[in-house]
Design a protein around this motif. Structure first.
Motif, PDB file in Angstrom:
ATOM      1  N   VAL A  97       1.198  -1.094 -10.220  1.00 32.95           N
ATOM      2  CA  VAL A  97       1.284  -1.834 -11.488  1.00 32.95           C
ATOM      3  C   VAL A  97       1.408  -0.849 -12.644  1.00 32.95           C
ATOM      4  N   ARG A  98       0.650   0.225 -12.606  1.00 31.22           N
ATOM      5  CA  ARG A  98       0.716   1.245 -13.651  1.00 31.22           C
ATOM      6  C   ARG A  98       2.089   1.917 -13.666  1.00 31.22           C
ATOM      7  N   PHE A 102       5.857 -11.311  -7.215  1.00 34.07           N
ATOM      8  CA  PHE A 102       5.485 -10.021  -6.632  1.00 34.07           C
ATOM      9  C   PHE A 102       3.975  -9.878  -6.668  1.00 34.07           C
ATOM     10  N   GLN A 103       3.395  -9.563  -5.516  1.00 33.28           N
ATOM     11  CA  GLN A 103       1.956  -9.365  -5.434  1.00 33.28           C
ATOM     12  C   GLN A 103       1.680  -7.887  -5.214  1.00 33.28           C
ATOM     13  N   ALA A 104       0.987  -7.271  -6.160  1.00 28.69           N
ATOM     14  CA  ALA A 104       0.667  -5.854  -6.075  1.00 28.69           C
ATOM     15  C   ALA A 104      -0.837  -5.687  -5.891  1.00 28.69           C
ATOM     16  N   THR A 105      -1.232  -5.117  -4.771  1.00 23.40           N
ATOM     17  CA  THR A 105      -2.652  -4.876  -4.531  1.00 23.40           C
ATOM     18  C   THR A 105      -3.057  -3.472  -4.969  1.00 23.40           C
ATOM     19  N   ASP A 106      -2.109  -2.601  -5.131  1.00 27.35           N
ATOM     20  CA  ASP A 106      -2.387  -1.227  -5.543  1.00 27.35           C
ATOM     21  C   ASP A 106      -2.190  -1.119  -7.053  1.00 27.35           C
ATOM     22  N   TYR A 119       0.846  -1.182   0.000  1.00 26.96           N
ATOM     23  CA  TYR A 119       0.000   0.000   0.000  1.00 26.96           C
ATOM     24  C   TYR A 119       0.881   1.231   0.000  1.00 26.96           C
ATOM     25  N   LEU A 120       0.663   2.078  -0.983  1.00 27.00           N
ATOM     26  CA  LEU A 120       1.381   3.346  -1.020  1.00 27.00           C
ATOM     27  C   LEU A 120       0.463   4.396  -0.424  1.00 27.00           C
ATOM     28  N   LEU A 123       4.626  -9.589 -13.099  1.00 28.31           N
ATOM     29  CA  LEU A 123       4.944  -9.343 -11.688  1.00 28.31           C
ATOM     30  C   LEU A 123       4.549 -10.551 -10.847  1.00 28.31           C
ATOM     31  N   ALA A 124       3.368 -11.110 -11.103  1.00 31.72           N
ATOM     32  CA  ALA A 124       2.915 -12.286 -10.350  1.00 31.72           C
ATOM     33  C   ALA A 124       3.801 -13.494 -10.651  1.00 31.72           C
ATOM     34  N   GLN A 125       4.216 -13.633 -11.909  1.00 34.77           N
ATOM     35  CA  GLN A 125       5.073 -14.752 -12.281  1.00 34.77           C
ATOM     36  C   GLN A 125       6.428 -14.677 -11.575  1.00 34.77           C
ATOM     37  N   SER A 126       6.873 -13.456 -11.278  1.00 36.60           N
ATOM     38  CA  SER A 126       8.153 -13.298 -10.579  1.00 36.60           C
ATOM     39  C   SER A 126       7.985 -13.348  -9.061  1.00 36.60           C
TER      40      SER A 126
END
Length: 128
Positions: free
Chosen positions: A58-59, A50-54, A2-3, A45-48
């Protein structure tokens, strides 16, 4: 991840210059549609791992990837122009794999040719 960079979370007067710049970037990205789709970025990102919820993160990665690819392509174009300048007769620019490979090497990316090439897919026959 979370940023928490929102104007509501902290007052504008207490923000440092870096925080203000980050806030402006995040606000500007709200209307930006990246050249590399966010779904593609999220997949890699998921394949590496890394889980991004924001979605803003990702953008941001999509934007950074786009800039990297644009810089790499521009470097390859400069190599092409330099190579073509040595030839006086032909004025057409023809970007080659070697131009791209040279630009990649300058950016720390090593490219290798596969050990073999196949002219036709395995199992197909042109002798009809």
């Amino acid at each position: 991840i979370y940023l928490g960079w929102t104007m509501a979370a902290s007052s504008a007067s207490a923000m440092t210059d870096d925080e203000k710049t980050a806030e402006e970037l995040l606000l500007a990205m709200g209307d930006y549609t990246p050249a590399i789709p966010e779904e593609v970025t999220a997949h890699f990102l998921a394949q590496s791992g890394f889980q991004a919820t924001d979605e803003r993160l990702v953008r941001l990665v999509s934007l950074a990837t786009h800039k990297f690819v644009a810089d790499l392509t521009n470097d390859a174009l400069q190599h092409c122009k330099n190579r073509q300048a040595a030839r006086k007769g032909d004025v057409r620019l023809v970007l080659t794999t070697e131009d791209l490979a040279q630009a990649c090497r300058e950016n720390g990316i090593s490219l290798r040719k596969p050990p073999y090439y196949a002219d036709t897919p395995a199992g197909s026959s042109d002798a009809g």
